[in-house]
Design a protein around this motif. Structure first.
Motif, PDB file in Angstrom:
ATOM      1  N   ILE A 164      26.904 -28.465 -24.583  1.00 18.29           N
ATOM      2  CA  ILE A 164      27.520 -27.304 -25.209  1.00 18.29           C
ATOM      3  C   ILE A 164      27.292 -26.093 -24.322  1.00 18.29           C
ATOM      4  O   ILE A 164      26.159 -25.735 -24.015  1.00 18.29           O
ATOM      5  N   GLU A 165      28.349 -25.457 -23.914  1.00 17.22           N
ATOM      6  CA  GLU A 165      28.259 -24.267 -23.078  1.00 17.22           C
ATOM      7  C   GLU A 165      29.114 -23.178 -23.710  1.00 17.22           C
ATOM      8  O   GLU A 165      30.276 -23.394 -24.043  1.00 17.22           O
ATOM      9  N   SER A 166      28.536 -21.993 -23.873  1.00 15.61           N
ATOM     10  CA  SER A 166      29.261 -20.896 -24.497  1.00 15.61           C
ATOM     11  C   SER A 166      30.431 -20.487 -23.616  1.00 15.61           C
ATOM     12  O   SER A 166      30.278 -20.261 -22.425  1.00 15.61           O
ATOM     13  N   SER A 167      31.602 -20.387 -24.220  1.00 14.14           N
ATOM     14  CA  SER A 167      32.803 -20.033 -23.475  1.00 14.14           C
ATOM     15  C   SER A 167      33.112 -18.558 -23.645  1.00 14.14           C
ATOM     16  O   SER A 167      32.543 -17.874 -24.489  1.00 14.14           O
ATOM     17  N   LEU A 171      34.510 -17.662 -30.615  1.00  9.34           N
ATOM     18  CA  LEU A 171      34.467 -19.086 -30.930  1.00  9.34           C
ATOM     19  C   LEU A 171      35.604 -19.474 -31.871  1.00  9.34           C
ATOM     20  O   LEU A 171      36.226 -20.525 -31.706  1.00  9.34           O
ATOM     21  N   THR A 189      37.530 -22.238 -26.606  1.00 11.54           N
ATOM     22  CA  THR A 189      36.475 -22.990 -27.280  1.00 11.54           C
ATOM     23  C   THR A 189      36.706 -24.486 -27.163  1.00 11.54           C
ATOM     24  O   THR A 189      37.785 -24.987 -27.505  1.00 11.54           O
ATOM     25  N   GLU A 193      31.619 -27.377 -28.373  1.00  6.48           N
ATOM     26  CA  GLU A 193      31.072 -26.058 -28.665  1.00  6.48           C
ATOM     27  C   GLU A 193      31.327 -25.671 -30.119  1.00  6.48           C
ATOM     28  O   GLU A 193      30.458 -25.118 -30.795  1.00  6.48           O
ATOM     29  N   SER A 197      28.378 -25.175 -32.806  1.00  8.66           N
ATOM     30  CA  SER A 197      28.258 -23.869 -33.439  1.00  8.66           C
ATOM     31  C   SER A 197      28.207 -24.007 -34.958  1.00  8.66           C
ATOM     32  O   SER A 197      27.398 -23.356 -35.633  1.00  8.66           O
ATOM     33  N   LEU A 265      22.888 -22.529 -26.737  1.00  6.94           N
ATOM     34  CA  LEU A 265      23.231 -23.156 -28.011  1.00  6.94           C
ATOM     35  C   LEU A 265      22.460 -24.455 -28.243  1.00  6.94           C
ATOM     36  O   LEU A 265      22.039 -24.747 -29.360  1.00  6.94           O
ATOM     37  N   GLU A 334      24.001 -28.457 -17.080  1.00  5.76           N
ATOM     38  CA  GLU A 334      25.348 -28.565 -17.611  1.00  5.76           C
ATOM     39  C   GLU A 334      26.122 -29.600 -16.808  1.00  5.76           C
ATOM     40  O   GLU A 334      25.970 -29.688 -15.591  1.00  5.76           O
TER      41      GLU A 334
END
Length: 392
Positions: A164-167, A171, A189, A193, A197, A265, A334
């Protein structure tokens, strides 16, 4: 007239306690989600308010009865006067922690104040107090070491699986093209993710519910023990918690979400799962869980574990033999990120411990979380000792 004034003053003090409970418990429940940019502070406060109220109205009334009757053995010990004094010390001690930006344990603070009353009057049930105290020591240690071992040995593998990588961008967005607006993933998103979330938010909601089941008693149990009606007090206490969640809780959200350790996350999910599992287990055996301390120590443990990951690599590098390097220099956390060749890393590529784990903030948090319950306990004990000896 005097009784009416005492009731009014008691309600004001109970509301003050509820306000500080909202400030102290929102951070541990939603700090991971806010720190990883999954949820805004306003969204966290709204969810905290709703799920705390549900927990308080459903199961919380049982805890109110337990805290108001079982911890002290002498009947009638809770009067309006004693209840006001107990609530005053609970609220004052919690306010000190909230003002410092440190979420102190409401359960420890409340039980401490009631224990101070019990010791001063010779009515404390030491067996019940001893069992609670043992678990309060053991549970945070379990949370720290479980999270620490995950952070030290398993975090890279878990992160690669969760991936999971924040984009960039939100969201979720609201799609108003149809008749009924609906929530849809943001433009950038990914599915993982979005799922991750939702998971971390749901776990925060579970912790908020658990907080309501136990912490509503800390604000209203003395007044219920003094003969006031339960249901209106639950409503008033829940409203006060909501006010605290929207205001002073912003300080504790910053502390647990950003200052102690940087939480991506994946880390947020680990902390939430470990903390909620321990809290649920303690609640199942009837122990008033200090989930503030458990969640905080889980965050500290994970940050410490990630910051101290090192490995010794036996490999011939330019004829130098065995070399000890940071795991961050060897393992890309990642998918798709290739780790640099050993010996070719730039200094900036190796994560410093200070980027993952802040010892200064951690020390401040631990010190204040121990000081706040002591303040309520000692303050209540000395006050009741003097009052019962020279006044009452």
């Amino acid at each position: 007239m005097i009784e009416l004034l005492l009731i009014s003053f008691g309600l004001v003090v109970a509301l003050f306690v509820g306000y500080n409970i909202g400030g102290a418990t929102t951070g541990p429940a939603f700090g991971p989600a806010v720190g990883s940019d999954v949820l805004s502070k306003t969204g966290a406060a709204a969810l905290m308010s709703v799920f705390f109220a549900i927990g308080a109205w459903t199961i919380g009334r049982r805890v109110v009865d337990t805290l108001g009757n079982d911890l002290v053995t002498r009947g009638g010990i809770f009067t309006l006067e004693t209840s006001i004094v107990v609530l005053f010390f609970i609220g004052a001690a919690l306010f000190i922690g909230n003002y410092a930006g440190v979420p102190a344990s409401t359960s420890m603070t409340a039980v401490g104040a009631i224990a101070g009353l019990g010791v001063a009057t010779g009515s404390l049930d030491w067996a019940v107090m001893g069992e609670i105290a043992v678990w309060w020591i053991v549970a945070p240690i379990i949370g720290f070491w479980v999270s620490g071992m995950i952070g030290r040995y398993l975090y890279p593998q878990i992160n690669r699986r969760v991936a999971i990588e924040s984009s960039e961008g939100p969201l979720f967005t609201v799609d108003r093209s149809g008749t009924v607006p609906r929530l849809v993933p943001g433009e950038n998103t990914t599915r993982r993710e979005a799922v991750g979330s939702v998971v971390v938010i749901l776990i925060g909601c579970l912790m908020a519910f658990s907080s309501g089941t136990s912490n509503i008693a800390n604000a209203i149990a003395p007044l219920v023990g003094a003969g006031m009606d339960l249901e209106p007090l639950i409503v008033l206490g829940s409203v006060a918690v909501a006010v605290g969640a929207f205001t002073i809780a912003r300080r504790t959200l910053d502390t647990l979400g950003n200052d102690i350790t940087n939480l991506p996350l994946t880390a947020s999910i680990i902390v939430a799962v470990v903390s909620s599992a321990i809290v649920t287990g303690l609640s199942a055996i009837g122990i008033p869980a200090s989930f503030v301390i458990i969640a905080t120590m889980s965050i500290v443990g994970l940050g410490w574990g990630r910051a101290t990951r090192t490995v010794t690599v036996s490999q011939s590098i330019r004829g130098e033999g065995e070399t000890k390097v940071s795991v961050g220099a060897l393992t890309a956390e990642e998918p798709g990120d290739a780790a640099p060749d050993i010996g070719d890393e730039e200094p900036d590529d190796i994560p410093a411990a200070a980027d993952l784990f802040d010892p200064a903030t951690t020390g401040r948090v631990i010190m204040m979380q121990n000081a706040v319950p002591v303040i309520s306990t000692v303050g209540a004990y000395v006050t009741f000792l003097v009052l019962f000896r020279f006044v009452w």
